[in-house]
Scaffold this active site. Structure first.
Site, short mmCIF file in Angstrom:
data_model
loop_
_atom_site.label_atom_id
_atom_site.label_comp_id
_atom_site.label_asym_id
_atom_site.label_seq_id
_atom_site.Cartn_x
_atom_site.Cartn_y
_atom_site.Cartn_z
N GLN A 178 -24.70 11.35 -3.43
CA GLN A 178 -24.65 10.03 -3.20
C GLN A 178 -24.60 9.36 -4.78
OE1 GLN A 178 -27.88 8.54 -1.22
NE2 GLN A 178 -27.23 6.51 -2.30
N ASP A 187 -26.16 -4.21 -0.49
CA ASP A 187 -25.32 -3.03 0.03
C ASP A 187 -24.64 -3.30 0.78
OD1 ASP A 187 -25.85 -1.25 -2.68
OD2 ASP A 187 -28.10 -1.41 -1.55
N GLY A 220 -30.39 -3.80 3.49
CA GLY A 220 -30.52 -4.70 2.99
C GLY A 220 -28.84 -4.94 2.76
N ARG A 222 -32.10 -0.85 -10.11
CA ARG A 222 -31.27 -0.93 -11.14
C ARG A 222 -31.72 -1.96 -12.27
NH1 ARG A 222 -27.23 1.96 -7.85
NH2 ARG A 222 -27.57 4.22 -8.52
N MET A 276 -34.44 4.68 -2.13
CA MET A 276 -34.81 5.20 -2.80
C MET A 276 -36.23 5.46 -3.83
SD MET A 276 -30.76 7.07 -3.89
CE MET A 276 -30.13 5.56 -4.54
N GLU A 309 -39.50 -6.34 -4.26
CA GLU A 309 -39.25 -7.24 -3.17
C GLU A 309 -38.54 -6.83 -1.87
OE1 GLU A 309 -41.76 -8.52 -2.41
OE2 GLU A 309 -41.40 -9.81 -0.48
N GLY A 310 -37.14 -6.86 -2.21
CA GLY A 310 -36.13 -6.78 -0.88
C GLY A 310 -36.44 -5.64 -0.07
N HIS A 311 -36.81 -4.20 -0.91
CA HIS A 311 -37.44 -3.01 0.31
C HIS A 311 -38.78 -3.43 1.07
CE1 HIS A 311 -35.74 -0.42 -3.44
NE2 HIS A 311 -35.04 -0.08 -2.39
O1 PAF Z 1 -29.97 1.66 -0.43
C1 PAF Z 1 -30.58 3.52 -0.75
O2 PAF Z 1 -31.49 3.00 -1.24
C2 PAF Z 1 -29.07 4.38 -0.16
O3 PAF Z 1 -28.74 4.30 -0.05
C3 PAF Z 1 -30.51 4.87 0.72
C4 PAF Z 1 -29.90 4.76 1.80
C5 PAF Z 1 -31.71 4.52 1.66
C6 PAF Z 1 -29.75 6.64 1.33
O4 PAF Z 1 -29.77 7.44 0.30
#
Ligand code: PAF
Length: 285
Positions: free
Chosen positions: A61, A150, A147, A187, A30, A35-37
């Site tokens: 969501q 979540d 990751g 966040r 999103m 760094e995680g992404h």
């Molecule tokens: O983990 C997230 O950033 C979101 O839940 C995802 C998997 C991109 C779905 O919108």
């Protein structure tokens, strides 16, 4: 790095990549990358010839009183970070492109999404699995990288992939943490300095549960108690839930005989934070 904004163009591009015999690794996000992404994107780089990342703040969501409107967005900055990985294609659709008028189909994973975050965020996982299923059909990846931070999302997506026969491999990656233990999250940008300090109680609570487990505790309530003792030292945070459940099914357990996940959700000021840790008992004998 190519930026694509429509599902049709992305599908066309993915078809061409597949026809050329190349593999696609996909990292859905999103945005407001950290760094995680980037660690997920680097894993994609190791696995496949083409890395696609999506940036889409998915409205379905978020609950009506959640932070969709103020969710941090920084597209230019995100692109600069992705260029360094490097990511090959960024898929960044508008909400109308993903949810055209008249859309009425949802993807829902029934059991795994009932407890933990699912119990407190009605409709959240339905939004996640619907958008992820759509993204899989649009990007057509061989690998999709998520990751473990979540954790319930990861388990719901793994279940969906199995149940709906998606022809791809889900690659889970460990949570990336700051040096003081705070799990990286977009966040975290909401936190003041004082709130950030309070947020450390999540990883410290998980550490306490880990010590309890290492000392031989196998009653899930003992793990939760150890974590709660740490959390209660920071009365400013509001605990939403803490549970120790089976790490595959996310169902309640009476005793830890298989890997267990201790999962926490709290509110630190106006910011909702989650974290978790998995503990695996040694094989018997
Ligand atoms: O983990 C997230 O950033 C979101 O839940 C995802 C998997 C991109 C779905 O919108």
């Amino acid at each position: 790095m190519k930026i694509i904004t429509t599902p049709a163009e992305m599908q066309c591009r993915s078809d061409a990549i597949r026809r050329a015999g190349k593999r696609i690794a996909f990292v859905p996000t999103m945005g407001f990358l950290h760094e995680g992404h980037l660690s997920l994107m680097r894993e994609g780089r190791r696995r496949a010839e083409v890395v696609v990342a999506s940036i889409f703040v998915n409205p379905t969501q978020f609950g009506p009183n959640e932070d969709f409107g103020r969710y941090p967005r920084a597209f230019e900055r995100d692109c600069a970070l992705m260029q360094e990985v490097p990511v090959d294609i960024v898929f960044a659709p508008a909400p109308e492109a993903m949810y055209p008028a008249g859309a009425q189909t949802w993807v829902e994973v029934a059991e795994i999404t009932k407890g933990l975050c699912g119990a407190h965020r009605p409709g959240h996982f339905r939004g996640v699995t619907t958008v992820v299923a759509k993204l899989f059909n649009i990007v057509k990846p061989h690998y999709a990288i998520f990751g473990e931070k979540d954790f319930q999302q990861l388990r719901a997506i793994q279940r969906m992939v199995k149940d709906l026969n998606f022809d791809l491999e889900i690659v889970p990656m460990p949570t990336v943490r700051e040096s003081d233990g705070l799990a990286l999250s977009s966040r975290n940008a909401y936190l003041s300095a004082a709130e950030r300090e309070r947020a450390l109680s999540l990883s410290r609570a998980l550490e306490a549960a880990r010590r309890e487990f290492a000392a031989g505790a196998r009653d899930p309530r003992a793990l939760v108690r150890a974590a709660c003792a740490v959390l209660s030292a920071t009365p400013e945070i509001r605990l939403e839930y803490i549970e120790a459940v089976d790490s595959e099914s996310l169902a309640s357990i009476a005793r830890v005989e298989r890997p267990v996940v201790v999962a926490i959700a709290t509110h630190v000021g106006k910011t909702r934070l989650i974290d978790n840790a998995v503990f695996t008992p040694p094989p018997p004998g």
